[in-house]
Design an enzyme around this catalytic site. Structure first.
Site, short mmCIF file in Angstrom:
data_model
loop_
_atom_site.label_atom_id
_atom_site.label_comp_id
_atom_site.label_asym_id
_atom_site.label_seq_id
_atom_site.Cartn_x
_atom_site.Cartn_y
_atom_site.Cartn_z
N HIS A 27 46.29 23.26 35.06
CA HIS A 27 45.48 22.48 34.12
C HIS A 27 46.07 21.07 34.11
CE1 HIS A 27 44.77 26.64 32.53
NE2 HIS A 27 43.53 26.16 32.54
N ASP A 39 49.21 21.10 32.39
CA ASP A 39 50.33 21.76 33.09
C ASP A 39 51.05 20.71 33.93
OD1 ASP A 39 49.73 24.44 32.23
OD2 ASP A 39 48.18 24.58 33.77
N GLU A 86 33.64 27.72 36.65
CA GLU A 86 34.12 29.11 36.48
C GLU A 86 33.36 29.73 35.31
OE1 GLU A 86 38.35 29.48 35.83
OE2 GLU A 86 38.21 31.60 35.36
N GLU A 123 35.73 34.77 38.63
CA GLU A 123 36.82 35.59 38.11
C GLU A 123 36.29 37.01 37.89
OE1 GLU A 123 39.66 34.13 35.27
OE2 GLU A 123 39.68 36.05 34.22
N HIS A 140 35.57 38.10 34.28
CA HIS A 140 34.43 37.42 33.66
C HIS A 140 33.11 38.08 34.10
CE1 HIS A 140 36.96 33.46 33.23
NE2 HIS A 140 37.50 34.50 32.63
N ASP A 150 39.06 39.32 26.90
CA ASP A 150 39.39 39.03 28.30
C ASP A 150 40.81 39.51 28.56
OD1 ASP A 150 39.43 37.95 30.81
OD2 ASP A 150 39.50 35.87 30.15
N ASP A 176 42.55 40.08 31.69
CA ASP A 176 43.35 39.54 32.80
C ASP A 176 44.39 40.55 33.30
OD1 ASP A 176 41.91 37.16 32.68
OD2 ASP A 176 43.36 36.17 31.39
C1 XUL Z 1 39.91 31.70 30.97
C2 XUL Z 1 40.34 31.44 32.33
C3 XUL Z 1 41.08 30.17 32.55
C4 XUL Z 1 40.61 29.42 33.75
C5 XUL Z 1 41.30 28.11 34.00
O1 XUL Z 1 39.35 32.93 30.77
O2 XUL Z 1 40.13 32.25 33.21
O3 XUL Z 1 42.43 30.47 32.70
O4 XUL Z 1 40.78 30.19 34.88
O5 XUL Z 1 41.02 27.17 33.05
MN MN Z 2 40.27 32.21 35.38
#
Ligand code: XUL
Ligand code: MN
Length: 346
Positions: A51, A54, A176, A212, A215, A250, A252
């Site tokens: 980001h 970051d 995204e 993703e 998602h 979410d 992950d």
């Molecule tokens: C949020 C997500 C973020 C993006 C980057 O769900 O996936 O981490 O990938 O901004």
């Molecule tokens: Mn992501």
């Protein structure tokens, strides 16, 4: 299917998370960026995603000169380690100006903040040696439908994309999509929505997508179909592999953690379409479980890559000939079992 195609791997500093969730404090101590970079090197990954903050922490409190100086310093450190910056994404969801959205906020000053920060993010990306900007449109949506005008929001998104595309003639923007969280409903929930924005902009060929896995699952869609869709348009410019157990927050999770067959199909479609042949990275947007001890901190990343590579072997050794015969005979019952037994290692 090529047997020699290789992949390059990537993750972001936020993927070494401290384990905080909305109901409790961090469970692992914060680490400096250099420690995270060291871990990435140790694991043998090829690139890091960023980001904007970051790259330059506390970015909103710094002058442009200071921001560019810090970005140049970081780029030098990355070069010294032989690590590429895969992309830079404007983090448009922490600032007070983004409470009601960024590009689609109802407040014109807040929309201006979002655009200004995005243009600065493009400048940072240039310094970091990447032309790829990722836009996760975190707060571009609503909690209640009546709060914003949905059509106007699409127009505002296009206007913001146009400003970014006009700011730098080389920059590519990968949207995204994510259907919800933090919003009730996001305006760009799927890959189809993301790609449909491209032709409305001033330079459609520089607007693409990032998929993703989690998602897609949150949208009730199969990630491998979403990948195939984007690749049919030559628009899959990055990838966040992970896993998600149904319709909830979410998660992950590590790649393949919940549904190995869904993971297999993602890898298979990447193989079939030679993902990565234009320099695209396989990124793991995964988090350690909250319960993870400090000494096991990096396992979710290493494991995700191991699972990915094992599934590449599975995709390459899949019995295509038998599969084609079963498909020709419309024997999907046997096809189903062929896949299951292949994954079981029989
Ligand atoms: C949020 C997500 C973020 C993006 C980057 O769900 O996936 O981490 O990938 O901004
Ligand atoms: Mn992501």
């Amino acid at each position: 299917m090529s047997k020699t195609h290789t992949y390059e791997f990537c993750f972001g500093p936020w993927n070494i998370s401290e384990g905080q969730d909305p109901y409790g404090p961090p469970v692992r101590p914060p680490q400096e960026f250099d420690w995270k970079l060291g871990q990435l090197k140790k694991l043998g990954f090829d690139a890091m995603m960023f980001h904007d903050d970051d790259v330059v922490p506390d970015i909103d409190s710094k002058t442009s000169a200071q921001i560019f100086k810090e970005a140049r310093e970081l780029k030098k450190r990355l070069d010294g380690e032989g690590i590429a910056a895969e992309m830079v994404a404007p983090r448009l969801w922490f600032a007070p100006e983004t409470i009601d959205g960024a590009y689609t906020s109802n407040d014109p000053r807040h929309r201006q903040y979002a655009v200004d920060r995005s243009l600065r993010c493009i400048d940072i990306a240039k310094i970091m040696g990447t032309d790829l900007i990722v836009l996760w449109l975190a707060r571009e949506g609503t909690y209640i439908r009546e709060a914003k005008n949905a059509r106007r929001s699409v127009e505002l998104l296009v206007a913001a994309l146009d400003k970014m595309l006009g700011h730098d003639k080389k920059v590519r923007i990968a949207i995204e999509p994510k259907p919800n969280e933090p919003m009730d409903h996001a305006y760009i929930p799927t890959i189809g929505h993301a790609l449909a924005l491209a032709p409305l902009t001033r330079d459609p060929k520089r607007v693409g997508a990032l998929i993703e896995s989690a998602h897609c699952t949150l949208a009730g869609l199969d990630p491998s179909d979403e990948i195939a869709f984007a690749m049919a348009f030559q628009k899959l410019w990055s990838l966040h592999l992970n896993d998600q157990n149904g319709l909830k927050f979410d998660q992950d999770k590590p790649f393949g953690s919940t549904n190995l067959r869904v993971a297999f199909n993602q890898v298979r479609v990447l193989e079939q379409n030679k993902y990565g042949s234009n320099g695209e990275y396989v990124c793991f947007d995964v988090h350690p479980f909250r319960t993870t001890k400090v000494e096991h901190w990096m396992a979710h990343l290493d494991n995700s890559r191991r699972t990915f590579l094992r599934l590449v072997e599975k995709a390459r050794s899949y019995d295509e000939k038998t599969a084609q015969q079963l498909i020709a005979n419309r024997d999907y019952q046997a096809l189903d079992q062929l896949v299951i037994e292949h994954l079981l290692g029989k």
